[in-house]
Scaffold this motif. Structure first.
Motif, PDB file in Angstrom:
ATOM      1  N   THR A   1       4.868  -8.792   0.528  1.00  0.00           N
ATOM      2  CA  THR A   1       3.477  -8.613   0.910  1.00  0.00           C
ATOM      3  C   THR A   1       3.394  -7.812   2.196  1.00  0.00           C
ATOM      4  OG1 THR A   1       2.881 -10.709  -0.123  1.00  0.00           O
ATOM      5  CG2 THR A   1       1.320  -9.808   1.478  1.00  0.00           C
ATOM      6  N   ARG A   2       4.149  -8.263   3.218  1.00  0.00           N
ATOM      7  CA  ARG A   2       4.094  -7.613   4.527  1.00  0.00           C
ATOM      8  C   ARG A   2       5.151  -8.195   5.446  1.00  0.00           C
ATOM      9  NH1 ARG A   2      -1.449 -10.881   5.980  1.00  0.00           N
ATOM     10  NH2 ARG A   2      -0.432 -12.896   5.844  1.00  0.00           N
TER      11      ARG A   2
ATOM     12  N   ALA B   1       5.943 -11.647  -1.756  1.00  0.00           N
ATOM     13  CA  ALA B   1       4.769 -11.509  -2.626  1.00  0.00           C
ATOM     14  C   ALA B   1       4.799 -12.436  -3.827  1.00  0.00           C
ATOM     15  CB  ALA B   1       4.633 -10.056  -3.095  1.00  0.00           C
TER      16      ALA B   1
ATOM     17  N   PRO C   1       2.278  -3.525   6.097  1.00  0.00           N
ATOM     18  CA  PRO C   1       2.001  -3.902   4.712  1.00  0.00           C
ATOM     19  C   PRO C   1       3.035  -3.305   3.759  1.00  0.00           C
ATOM     20  CG  PRO C   1       0.301  -2.391   5.558  1.00  0.00           C
ATOM     21  CD  PRO C   1       1.291  -2.608   6.649  1.00  0.00           C
ATOM     22  N   TYR C   2       3.343  -4.054   2.700  1.00  0.00           N
ATOM     23  CA  TYR C   2       4.301  -3.587   1.697  1.00  0.00           C
ATOM     24  C   TYR C   2       3.726  -3.604   0.285  1.00  0.00           C
ATOM     25  CZ  TYR C   2       8.888  -1.938   3.030  1.00  0.00           C
ATOM     26  OH  TYR C   2       9.934  -1.140   3.416  1.00  0.00           O
ATOM     27  N   ASN C   3       2.576  -4.224   0.104  1.00  0.00           N
ATOM     28  CA  ASN C   3       1.833  -4.162  -1.157  1.00  0.00           C
ATOM     29  C   ASN C   3       2.655  -4.500  -2.398  1.00  0.00           C
ATOM     30  OD1 ASN C   3      -0.477  -3.257   0.313  1.00  0.00           O
ATOM     31  ND2 ASN C   3       0.497  -1.267   0.452  1.00  0.00           N
TER      32      ASN C   3
END
Length: 195
Positions: free
Chosen positions: A117-118, A181, A148-150
């Motif tokens: 996620t981040r 995530a 952020p890594y999305n």
């Protein structure tokens, strides 16, 4: 044929508990500047317990600061196996020298990559006493860096450069949080710095 089927069923039944009993694989830790886990793994700091063999395993519940590890257990991710990371050692953890406004690069090394996620970096508040355990009340709960890594997986190593916050003096602690995530967990790393 019937014996073979019974043997296969018994083997599968026995294998299932063993497969689920095996702990999750290794994950990741901050190597630069050295985190407490990295110092323990390198032998620079001794009497570290299991963390000396598993610097990558400081995993605990995510959603810090609204939930996550309990206060006083943040550096160990709430994991009692790594409680030595929560011990302030009288403020004697090795600390990286920094100045306000300095660009500092944090590097993570991964042994198992996760959908992410981040990454977030928090710092202790002005006036923090390095001889106390890390709690939410002595942290600035607004990260000084969020990456952020999305949901993407990071490479084997990843670096993030941050501007070091101002208004601090003396020994401070950075709490680095890698939010996963696709699980309910995050990885926690404490790094000591001196202004």
């Amino acid at each position: 044929m019937r014996k073979r089927t019974i043997f296969a069923a018994v083997t599968a039944a026995l294998a299932l508990p063993l497969a689920t009993a095996v702990p999750a694989g290794s994950h990741g830790w901050v190597t630069t500047p050295p985190s407490r886990a990295a110092y323990c793994a390198a032998g620079t700091v001794t009497n570290c317990g299991d963390i000396q063999w598993e610097p990558q395993s400081v995993e605990g519940p995510k959603n810090f600061p609204t939930s996550g590890p309990a206060d006083g257990t943040l550096c160990a991710g709430g994991n009692s196996r790594f409680a030595q990371l929560d011990d302030p050692r009288g403020g004697a953890w090795p600390a990286k020298q920094v100045t306000a406004g300095q660009q500092l690069t944090f590097t993570w090394k991964f042994t198992a990559r996760h959908a992410t996620t981040r990454f977030r970096y928090f710092m202790t508040k002005p006036g923090y006493s390095a001889s106390t355990k890390l709690t939410r009340s002595n942290l600035d709960l607004t990260p000084f860096l969020t990456v952020p890594y999305n949901g993407a997986q990071p490479p084997t190593t990843v670096s993030h450069t941050a501007t070091m916050p101002s208004g601090r003096t003396g020994h401070q602690v950075v709490l680095a949080v890698w939010d996963i995530a696709d699980t309910g967990n995050a990885f926690y790393q404490c790094l000591d710095v001196t202004y």
